[in-house]
Write an enzyme that holds these catalytic residues in place. Structure first.
Site, PDB file in Angstrom:
ATOM      1  N   ARG A 246     -44.965  46.704  -1.940  1.00 39.27           N
ATOM      2  CA  ARG A 246     -44.518  45.366  -1.607  1.00 39.27           C
ATOM      3  C   ARG A 246     -44.251  45.328  -0.111  1.00 39.27           C
ATOM      4  NH1 ARG A 246     -46.224  43.909  -5.880  1.00 39.27           N
ATOM      5  NH2 ARG A 246     -45.165  42.656  -7.487  1.00 39.27           N
TER       6      ARG A 246
ATOM      7  N   GLU B 214     -45.802  36.188   2.421  1.00 34.99           N
ATOM      8  CA  GLU B 214     -47.141  35.951   1.877  1.00 34.99           C
ATOM      9  C   GLU B 214     -47.299  34.489   1.499  1.00 34.99           C
ATOM     10  OE1 GLU B 214     -47.905  38.682  -1.318  1.00 34.99           O
ATOM     11  OE2 GLU B 214     -47.680  40.449  -0.037  1.00 34.99           O
TER      12      GLU B 214
ATOM     13  N   HIS C 178     -53.183  40.742  -0.872  1.00 30.26           N
ATOM     14  CA  HIS C 178     -52.430  41.118  -2.080  1.00 30.26           C
ATOM     15  C   HIS C 178     -53.315  40.939  -3.316  1.00 30.26           C
ATOM     16  CE1 HIS C 178     -48.106  41.371  -3.911  1.00 30.26           C
ATOM     17  NE2 HIS C 178     -48.988  42.089  -4.605  1.00 30.26           N
TER      18      HIS C 178
END
Length: 338
Positions: free
Chosen positions: A244, A273, A292
């Protein structure tokens, strides 16, 4: 089942026809198990209690925040299911207090996530992106500038030996690479079987030529890799983060990359993000970036979707799911014991 189970699915990643951003994950099979589903919410905003009241379960397809604000006044919710392994956006304590089971789906993505780490590893070791640019820009005469450091004599450090970390180690060892690792708790049996050393965090950081981050995101791992840790890395070393974004201090990482304190990075996750368009990371040539989603493959979607739906079906049928990640209180106020 005397009444049909009502499932809410976050609409940010799903469509009314049952398709999702991941592809077909089998939502059309739920009806035969007595489960009716509807989309709730919308992209760009948080869920509301009014949207959730009346549903037995919620399927979080994305990392949308879910906590006390979403649960205020909700009386019907019994289960929150996450697509994938991460549940850092879910307030487990708030769910515990209300007796709500929280599950994830960690097994199906272990191999795709290991392949994600290997993709970054090979791309960095062989200077793939610079060489790709040379071809596109008709600069073949510069190819000697980007030979790449290679892997034959490299040491790969793995930070975190959970399910994904162990799979990464196994695949690295299958390639006959030298691997060292750190984990918050000892993993002597696995390390012995894999033929690797489990060392203190600072030693793994300092010795690694490639450092792969795969720990879970929580209060203990926030900025686990910060300015001090980055300063321990070799200036020829690369950092790969598939965990993360919050696990790495991003401003400190940007400074280290800009100053040449480390050689480069492979990043699939970021502190914010989507990554802001003005992030300095975008302009850096020694960084490989992914949104991601590098592990998103047909295999990943089928395996993870199947596992998540199995958890939903189990709870709906009154059975105990396999992947409970919290300790929901029973009606008597005691823990579930699961």
């Amino acid at each position: 089942m005397s009444t049909r189970w009502k499932l809410a699915i976050t609409a940010d990643y799903a469509n009314p026809d049952g398709s999702t951003i991941y592809g077909d994950i089998g939502l059309d099979t739920l009806a035969e198990h007595g489960i009716d589903w509807s989309l709730v919410g919308a992209a760009g905003r948080d869920l509301t209690p009014e949207e959730l009241e009346g549903f037995d379960a919620l399927f979080l397809l994305s990392g949308t925040p879910f906590g006390r604000a979403q649960l205020e006044g909700v009386t019907t919710l019994k289960h929150v299911a996450r697509f994938g392994a991460g549940f850092d956006a879910v307030d487990l304590e708030a769910c515990d207090e209300r007796g709500i089971i929280v599950t994830n789906a960690p097994t199906g993505l272990r191999v795709p996530m290991a392949h994600t780490a290997l993709t970054f590893l090979f791309a960095l070791a062989h200077s793939l992106l610079p060489k790709d640019r040379l071809v596109r820009q008709a600069q073949w005469d510069r190819k000697a500038e980007y030979r790449g450091p290679g892997l034959a004599s490299a040491t790969v450090g793995v930070i975190g030996l959970g399910g994904i970390g162990r799979e990464i180690v196994s695949q690295l060892r299958a390639l006959d690479l030298d691997v060292i690792a750190w984990n918050r708790s000892p993993r002597p049996e696995f390390c012995a079987e894999a033929g690797i050393e489990q060392l203190e965090l600072d030693e793994v950081i300092a010795r690694s030529d490639y450092l792969i981050i795969t720990v879970a995101a929580n209060s203990e791992t926030r900025h686990l890799i910060g300015q001090r840790e980055l300063a321990l890395m070799k200036d020829t070393a690369f950092l790969i983060n598939i965990a993360r974004g919050a696990v790495v201090d991003e401003p400190a990482l940007i400074t280290a990359l800009q100053d040449g304190a480390i050689a480069g990075a492979g990043l699939d996750v970021f502190e914010v993000e989507p990554l802001p368009a003005d992030s300095p990371l975008i302009a850096l040539e020694n960084v490989v970036l992914a949104p991601h989603a590098l592990c998103w493959t047909a295999d990943f979607a089928a395996a993870t979707g199947g596992e998540a739906l199995a958890e939903i079906r189990a709870v709906a049928a009154g059975e105990s799911p396999r992947n409970i990640v919290n300790s929901p209180r029973s009606a008597s106020g005691e823990g579930s014991g699961r």
